[in-house]
Design a protein around this motif. Sequence first.
Motif, mmCIF file in Angstrom:
data_model
loop_
_atom_site.group_PDB
_atom_site.id
_atom_site.type_symbol
_atom_site.label_atom_id
_atom_site.label_comp_id
_atom_site.label_asym_id
_atom_site.label_seq_id
_atom_site.Cartn_x
_atom_site.Cartn_y
_atom_site.Cartn_z
ATOM 1 N N GLU A 16 39.368 40.362 35.051
ATOM 2 C CA GLU A 16 40.722 40.785 35.428
ATOM 3 C C GLU A 16 40.938 42.256 35.088
ATOM 4 O O GLU A 16 41.504 43.013 35.876
ATOM 5 N N MET A 17 40.501 42.659 33.894
ATOM 6 C CA MET A 17 40.649 44.058 33.504
ATOM 7 C C MET A 17 39.836 44.954 34.438
ATOM 8 O O MET A 17 40.290 46.038 34.811
ATOM 9 N N GLY A 18 38.651 44.500 34.811
ATOM 10 C CA GLY A 18 37.829 45.277 35.731
ATOM 11 C C GLY A 18 38.561 45.575 37.024
ATOM 12 O O GLY A 18 38.524 46.708 37.521
ATOM 13 N N THR A 19 39.253 44.574 37.577
ATOM 14 C CA THR A 19 39.977 44.806 38.832
ATOM 15 C C THR A 19 41.086 45.832 38.633
ATOM 16 O O THR A 19 41.361 46.624 39.535
ATOM 17 N N ARG A 20 41.692 45.857 37.466
ATOM 18 C CA ARG A 20 42.745 46.843 37.191
ATOM 19 C C ARG A 20 42.175 48.245 37.039
ATOM 20 O O ARG A 20 42.883 49.227 37.222
ATOM 21 N N TRP A 21 40.911 48.334 36.659
ATOM 22 C CA TRP A 21 40.239 49.633 36.499
ATOM 23 C C TRP A 21 39.475 50.036 37.753
ATOM 24 O O TRP A 21 38.726 51.009 37.739
ATOM 25 N N GLY A 22 39.615 49.253 38.817
ATOM 26 C CA GLY A 22 38.952 49.592 40.073
ATOM 27 C C GLY A 22 37.520 49.097 40.173
ATOM 28 O O GLY A 22 36.751 49.597 40.981
ATOM 29 N N VAL A 23 37.169 48.106 39.357
ATOM 30 C CA VAL A 23 35.821 47.540 39.365
ATOM 31 C C VAL A 23 35.902 46.130 39.946
ATOM 32 O O VAL A 23 36.831 45.381 39.638
ATOM 33 N N ASN A 24 34.940 45.770 40.761
ATOM 34 C CA ASN A 24 34.868 44.432 41.328
ATOM 35 C C ASN A 24 34.878 43.380 40.210
ATOM 36 O O ASN A 24 34.198 43.538 39.198
ATOM 37 N N ARG A 25 35.638 42.320 40.408
ATOM 38 C CA ARG A 25 35.797 41.269 39.398
ATOM 39 C C ARG A 25 34.445 40.679 38.968
ATOM 40 O O ARG A 25 34.173 40.523 37.777
ATOM 41 N N THR A 26 33.593 40.364 39.927
ATOM 42 C CA THR A 26 32.302 39.758 39.587
ATOM 43 C C THR A 26 31.428 40.729 38.810
ATOM 44 O O THR A 26 30.735 40.332 37.863
ATOM 45 N N VAL A 27 31.467 41.998 39.166
ATOM 46 C CA VAL A 27 30.708 43.013 38.423
ATOM 47 C C VAL A 27 31.149 43.001 36.962
ATOM 48 O O VAL A 27 30.324 42.974 36.043
ATOM 49 N N ALA A 28 32.444 43.016 36.739
ATOM 50 C CA ALA A 28 32.970 43.024 35.368
ATOM 51 C C ALA A 28 32.625 41.725 34.637
ATOM 52 O O ALA A 28 32.275 41.751 33.445
ATOM 53 N N GLN A 29 32.699 40.590 35.320
ATOM 54 C CA GLN A 29 32.371 39.322 34.670
ATOM 55 C C GLN A 29 30.896 39.260 34.287
ATOM 56 O O GLN A 29 30.548 38.773 33.206
ATOM 57 N N ILE A 30 30.031 39.733 35.163
ATOM 58 C CA ILE A 30 28.596 39.737 34.843
ATOM 59 C C ILE A 30 28.337 40.656 33.661
ATOM 60 O O ILE A 30 27.564 40.322 32.765
ATOM 61 N N HIS A 31 28.998 41.794 33.650
ATOM 62 C CA HIS A 31 28.836 42.700 32.509
ATOM 63 C C HIS A 31 29.255 42.000 31.219
ATOM 64 O O HIS A 31 28.553 42.065 30.208
ATOM 65 N N ALA A 32 30.392 41.336 31.238
ATOM 66 C CA ALA A 32 30.869 40.626 30.046
ATOM 67 C C ALA A 32 29.886 39.531 29.627
ATOM 68 O O ALA A 32 29.577 39.384 28.438
ATOM 69 N N LEU A 33 29.391 38.769 30.596
ATOM 70 C CA LEU A 33 28.436 37.697 30.296
ATOM 71 C C LEU A 33 27.188 38.264 29.636
ATOM 72 O O LEU A 33 26.732 37.760 28.595
ATOM 73 N N LEU A 34 26.620 39.315 30.203
ATOM 74 C CA LEU A 34 25.408 39.902 29.640
ATOM 75 C C LEU A 34 25.671 40.557 28.289
ATOM 76 O O LEU A 34 24.814 40.556 27.411
ATOM 77 N N PHE A 35 26.864 41.108 28.118
ATOM 78 C CA PHE A 35 27.227 41.691 26.825
ATOM 79 C C PHE A 35 27.282 40.617 25.741
ATOM 80 O O PHE A 35 26.829 40.828 24.613
ATOM 81 N N LEU A 36 27.802 39.452 26.086
ATOM 82 C CA LEU A 36 27.926 38.366 25.111
ATOM 83 C C LEU A 36 26.609 37.621 24.886
ATOM 84 O O LEU A 36 26.424 37.010 23.829
ATOM 85 N N ALA A 37 25.718 37.670 25.862
ATOM 86 C CA ALA A 37 24.461 36.908 25.786
ATOM 87 C C ALA A 37 23.586 37.416 24.640
ATOM 88 O O ALA A 37 23.526 38.610 24.367
ATOM 89 N N ASN A 38 22.912 36.502 24.009
ATOM 90 C CA ASN A 38 22.037 36.843 22.889
ATOM 91 C C ASN A 38 20.574 36.949 23.301
ATOM 92 O O ASN A 38 19.696 37.003 22.445
ATOM 93 N N ARG A 39 20.352 36.957 24.610
ATOM 94 C CA ARG A 39 18.991 37.085 25.131
ATOM 95 C C ARG A 39 19.092 37.570 26.568
ATOM 96 O O ARG A 39 20.146 37.451 27.201
#
Length: 172
Positions: A16-39
């Motif tokens: 949601e924040m990504g869309t407010r910053w002009g970033v595609n929602r899925t792009v931002a979600q994937i970034h968040a997922l990979l940031f949280l991932a431990n591998r």
Amino acid sequence: MRLSPTEQKYILHWGEMGTRWGVNRTVAQIHALLFLANRPMHAEEIVEALNVARSNVSTSLKELQSWGLVKVSHVLGDRRDHFVALQDVWEIFRVIIEERKRREIDPTLSALRECAIEAEQDRTMEDATRERMAQVLDFMEMLASSYEDYKHLPPATLKRFITMGGKVARML
């Protein structure tokens, strides 16, 4: 990868924040997922975790790589590309600011400089209009110059500087 309710909430909010910053929602979600991932994760795991189309994941991963936020990693015994996100929040911040400057501020400065040159030759333009255009250019150049001053500071120094900001403002 099974996501906890808290991880799901974090990833959804980051999208949601990504869309407010002009970033595609899925792009931002994937970034968040990979940031949280431990591998490192491969694309099929991302598809499964976020329940999004494989083509969308591929496109999003390419965009994240172009920003320098995600890198390809290889896992022994697996021919697939795996992906990891930068983990240092200060480095993420630096990369995002640098890319936004390169993609948004630098072209704007170029256009404003061209307009300033043309405004000097444009005898139909009122002086007050020319002056407002010059003020915007001066402001944008000041921001770009300030960024250049701060971009090489180590994270610890930058953190101290930001923390001092309110105290300095009150002092002034």
